[in-house]
Design an enzyme around this catalytic site. Structure first.
Site, PDB file in Angstrom:
ATOM      1  N   LYS A  25      -1.646  86.424  23.351  1.00  0.00           N
ATOM      2  CA  LYS A  25      -1.699  87.821  22.897  1.00  0.00           C
ATOM      3  C   LYS A  25      -0.286  88.338  22.708  1.00  0.00           C
ATOM      4  O   LYS A  25       0.599  88.068  23.526  1.00  0.00           O
ATOM      5  CB  LYS A  25      -2.466  88.654  23.928  1.00  0.00           C
ATOM      6  CG  LYS A  25      -2.559  90.135  23.631  1.00  0.00           C
ATOM      7  CD  LYS A  25      -3.407  90.830  24.719  1.00  0.00           C
ATOM      8  CE  LYS A  25      -3.377  92.342  24.582  1.00  0.00           C
ATOM      9  NZ  LYS A  25      -4.151  93.017  25.650  1.00  0.00           N
ATOM     10  N   LYS A  44      -4.579  87.043  19.807  1.00  0.00           N
ATOM     11  CA  LYS A  44      -4.884  88.474  19.823  1.00  0.00           C
ATOM     12  C   LYS A  44      -3.622  89.286  19.552  1.00  0.00           C
ATOM     13  O   LYS A  44      -2.797  89.464  20.433  1.00  0.00           O
ATOM     14  CB  LYS A  44      -5.486  88.891  21.169  1.00  0.00           C
ATOM     15  CG  LYS A  44      -5.793  90.394  21.272  1.00  0.00           C
ATOM     16  CD  LYS A  44      -6.397  90.743  22.625  1.00  0.00           C
ATOM     17  CE  LYS A  44      -6.548  92.249  22.803  1.00  0.00           C
ATOM     18  NZ  LYS A  44      -7.134  92.610  24.131  1.00  0.00           N
ATOM     19  N   ASP A  85      -6.672  90.040  30.824  1.00  0.00           N
ATOM     20  CA  ASP A  85      -5.466  90.076  29.998  1.00  0.00           C
ATOM     21  C   ASP A  85      -4.265  90.210  30.930  1.00  0.00           C
ATOM     22  O   ASP A  85      -4.017  91.284  31.483  1.00  0.00           O
ATOM     23  CB  ASP A  85      -5.514  91.258  29.024  1.00  0.00           C
ATOM     24  CG  ASP A  85      -6.544  91.064  27.910  1.00  0.00           C
ATOM     25  OD1 ASP A  85      -7.574  90.398  28.144  1.00  0.00           O
ATOM     26  OD2 ASP A  85      -6.328  91.607  26.808  1.00  0.00           O
TER      27      ASP A  85
END
Length: 314
Positions: free
Chosen positions: A214, A250, A146
């Site tokens: 995300k 996400k 991430d």
């Protein structure tokens, strides 16, 4: 579609600013309307199990210890000791120095380990440091990385710089055997200010090779919101139609209750489509959401609300 091999910042700027603008009022009204949908009985039971299976169970604190990570992994392995049919979360999300601990604790369970990287949460480091951070996580065994984008570069209009950074991190996700850790690109939407910027950052992240887009680090307010996620879901839907490539979404930060989670699942189905109702394509970044989902699941199963004492404190 842009020819990536001949990208310039001017061409990228023209393309991103040529994307359709987001109707702020319409976006927020649609998100609010979808948030009023009610899910009952068997559909609710399915949705709760689906939400549990989509969680990236997260601990990202400076005070994290190896024992805390092992405990979190234990909870992921056995979310509800009273019901062996309870699904497991998709992943554990930790700092890079905790990846090896999480991998060992999870064993061959199939639960993935996600490592934040690239000088998370600020991203304020040289590319050499950010790439080293990524490679450390991959070498420790991370299944997913991430990363955070350079919001300063993005907001300054230096889109090609952000593109090159994402592409370089994607390359750093490669393993020695030729496989690759999946890359989630954190846009920190709370700092992007407008829905148009969220749409542009989404397209830029996908163009550069992100497997997921995300919302947030969870360290900046606002974090995930329904309207922002709606814009991102529209982007991945349209991207697949344009390129044939499916990209995941996400939302992370501030999603704490089953009611919240179910609103997001309704939005996924209505905006992107049911193909995204899968842990491979939709995740929740959360630390406390699992507990509330477990309590709601117990209530559906037993007919009685157990209360917070019946779930572990993370």
């Amino acid at each position: 579609m842009l020819g990536v091999g001949r990208l310039t910042n001017a061409a990228l700027t023209t393309w991103l600013h040529g994307l359709p603008g987001v109707d702020q009022v319409g976006c927020e009204a649609r998100a609010a309307a979808l948030g009023t949908r009610s899910i009952k009985t068997t559909a609710k039971a399915w949705a709760i199990d689906a939400a549990i299976s989509m969680i990236d169970l997260t601990t990202l604190e400076g005070s994290d210890t190896h024992d805390k990570v092992r405990s979190l992994c234990g909870k992921a392995l056995v979310p509800d000791p009273t019901d062996a049919t309870t699904p497991r979360p998709a992943a554990i999300c930790v700092y890079g120095d905790m990846v090896a601990t999480a991998k060992k604790a999870l064993g061959d369970s199939g639960i993935r380990v996600a490592s934040v990287a690239t000088a998370f949460p600020s991203g304020r480091a040289s590319m050499r440091v950010r790439l080293a951070d990524t490679r450390d996580g991959v070498q420790a065994g991370a299944d997913e990385i991430d990363m955070v984008i350079d919001r300063g570069a993005f907001l300054s209009g230096r889109y090609l710089e952000v593109f090159d950074q994402i592409a370089a991190v994607r390359e750093a996700c490669l393993r020695a055997d030729g496989s690759s850790a999946h890359l989630k690109v954190i846009m920190e939407t709370g700092e992007l200010a407008t829905y148009d910027n969220v749409r542009r950052a989404s397209y830029l992240s996908m163009l550069a090779g992100g497997h997921f887009i995300k919302t947030s680090t969870g360290k900046v307010s606002p974090a995930a919101t329904l309207p922002v996620t709606l814009v991102m879901l529209e982007a991945v839907r349209d991207w697949r139609e344009l390129t044939g490539t499916q990209v995941g979404v996400k939302p992370a930060g501030g999603i704490r209750t089953s009611k919240d989670a179910l609103k997001y699942l309704v939005m996924v189905s209505e905006v992107a489509g049911d193909d995204w109702l899968d842990p491979d394509w939709f995740r929740f970044g959360a630390s406390s959401l699992l507990n509330d989902l477990l309590l709601q699941r117990q209530k559906l199963r037993t007919g009685a609300y157990s209360g917070a004492d019946y779930v572990t404190i993370d």
